[in-house]
Motif scaffolding. Structure first.
Motif, mmCIF file in Angstrom:
data_model
loop_
_atom_site.group_PDB
_atom_site.id
_atom_site.type_symbol
_atom_site.label_atom_id
_atom_site.label_comp_id
_atom_site.label_asym_id
_atom_site.label_seq_id
_atom_site.Cartn_x
_atom_site.Cartn_y
_atom_site.Cartn_z
ATOM 1 N N LEU A 113 -74.392 -38.795 -7.250
ATOM 2 C CA LEU A 113 -75.432 -37.807 -6.958
ATOM 3 C C LEU A 113 -76.576 -37.835 -7.960
ATOM 4 O O LEU A 113 -77.312 -36.857 -8.088
ATOM 5 C CB LEU A 113 -74.807 -36.409 -6.901
ATOM 6 C CG LEU A 113 -73.746 -36.214 -5.818
ATOM 7 C CD1 LEU A 113 -73.166 -34.810 -5.893
ATOM 8 C CD2 LEU A 113 -74.318 -36.475 -4.430
ATOM 9 N N GLY A 114 -76.727 -38.945 -8.665
ATOM 10 C CA GLY A 114 -77.804 -39.062 -9.626
ATOM 11 C C GLY A 114 -77.285 -39.077 -11.055
ATOM 12 O O GLY A 114 -76.084 -39.068 -11.304
ATOM 13 N N ILE B 202 -80.378 -41.533 -3.838
ATOM 14 C CA ILE B 202 -79.150 -40.783 -3.591
ATOM 15 C C ILE B 202 -78.725 -40.905 -2.139
ATOM 16 O O ILE B 202 -77.543 -41.099 -1.839
ATOM 17 C CB ILE B 202 -79.348 -39.302 -3.983
ATOM 18 C CG1 ILE B 202 -79.527 -39.183 -5.496
ATOM 19 C CG2 ILE B 202 -78.154 -38.463 -3.537
ATOM 20 C CD1 ILE B 202 -79.825 -37.781 -5.972
#
Length: 341
Positions: A307-308, A146
């Protein structure tokens, strides 16, 4: 990341938010006038004791990155510095100095990004795919994750804002491409904001100078940085297309939108004409305001985002030629259920 792991991180974030809200309400309560001396001690215990304990109980087993505890600690330091009255500060007077350390770290980080971008100029000028090269440089320095994705976005911001004006056409992954900048005046709206903000910066600087020269310099620097972000996002909107190949629908929107939808997970798609509210399990890229294509997935599907990984069941997007995109999806989606309606 499993659903259980994701819920542990969400629980940690919710507990931090509840702690901040509770402290803020206490600060504004009548009890503060009587027990002000105890409030600072309670906040110190929470920020430097309870929060790290929660982090290592909930988040660390998932991420295995102890350095991530710095984020909640920084948030707590900033909250105490800004919310605590000066008359209630004893130890926090010394902690306040950490704000300047955070500013120094941010400035040095930004300078590092700019220096790395300048050192990569030779590579980027001759590159057909500058985005891939920028991400390769960042991953080589920091490793995948990230943090590297966020720093790569910062690289891209400066690249698109400063270096993309005399560019030849860049190459992106995909066989068919669909622009997103004309839909509902998307790029024109961004350009309007840029003109307004660009005209406001010198005027605001002149007015603030009479109040505080130092404050004027700080606010002008932040405004100029924000202007560069908007400029980079505008150029990315114009230059980065949505595309489709044999396996994926590649979503590219400005600087932050960069997801891949597996074609074999698509169940149905259709034209769309109404606004869509933010909601759980829905990925939205609405361009100028209203999506014009709705894509329903077979079941909640994990999709890699900035963000993942996040789980989505429906995707709403806006492109300049929605009918052409729907036709391309019809031709490339093997399932008989994936029929444009």
């Amino acid at each position: 990341m499993s659903n259980i792991s994701s819920r542990r991180i969400q629980l940690f974030a919710a507990l931090i938010a509840l702690s901040l809200i509770g402290n803020y309400l206490l600060l504004r309560s009548p009890a503060m006038a009587v027990h002000a001396a105890y409030f600072e001690a309670g906040l110190l215990v929470q920020v430097f004791g309870l929060w790290p304990a929660l982090f290592f109980a909930l988040v660390y087993p998932v991420t295995r990155k102890a350095r991530q505890v710095v984020l909640p600690l920084t948030l707590g330091v900033l909250f105490g510095s800004l919310a605590l009255p000066s008359s209630s500060k004893y130890w926090w007077v010394y902690i306040d100095q950490l704000r300047w350390l955070a500013v120094v770290v941010l400035v040095l980080g930004e300078l590092w990004v700019i220096v790395m971008l300048l050192r990569s100029l030779t590579l980027l000028r001759g590159s057909q795919r500058p985005e891939d090269d920028i991400r390769a440089v960042v991953d080589r320095k920091l490793g995948a994750g990230i943090t590297s994705r966020l720093i790569a976005v910062e690289f891209l911001m400066w690249f698109y804002a400063l270096l993309s004006w005399r560019a030849k056409a860049y190459t992106f992954v995909g066989d068919e491409f669909f622009n997103v900048h004309r839909a509902q005046g998307n790029a024109d709206n961004q350009k309007g904001f840029l003109i307004l903000i660009g005209a406001e910066i010198p005027l605001a600087h002149g007015l603030l100078w009479f109040w505080s020269p130092t404050g004027a310099l700080v606010i002008t620097a932040l405004s100029a940085y924000g202007f560069c972000w908007l400029l980079g996002d505008y150029r990315a909107t114009v230059l980065r297309p949505v595309s489709i190949d044999a396996r994926f629908l590649h979503l590219r929107y400005g600087l932050l939108g960069n997801e891949r939808i597996p074609l074999d997970r698509i169940f149905r798609f259709e034209p769309w004409k109404t606004p869509v509210a933010r909601q759980r399990g829905v990925l939205r890229h609405k361009g100028g305001g209203i999506p014009n294509v709705r894509i329903e997935l077979r079941s909640p599907t994990r999709i890699e985002t900035l963000l993942g990984e996040r789980e989505y069941a429906t995707v709403f997007i806006a492109v300049d030629e929605p009918a052409r995109l729907i036709k391309a999806l019809s031709l490339r989606t093997a399932s008989p259920d994936a029929i444009a309606t």
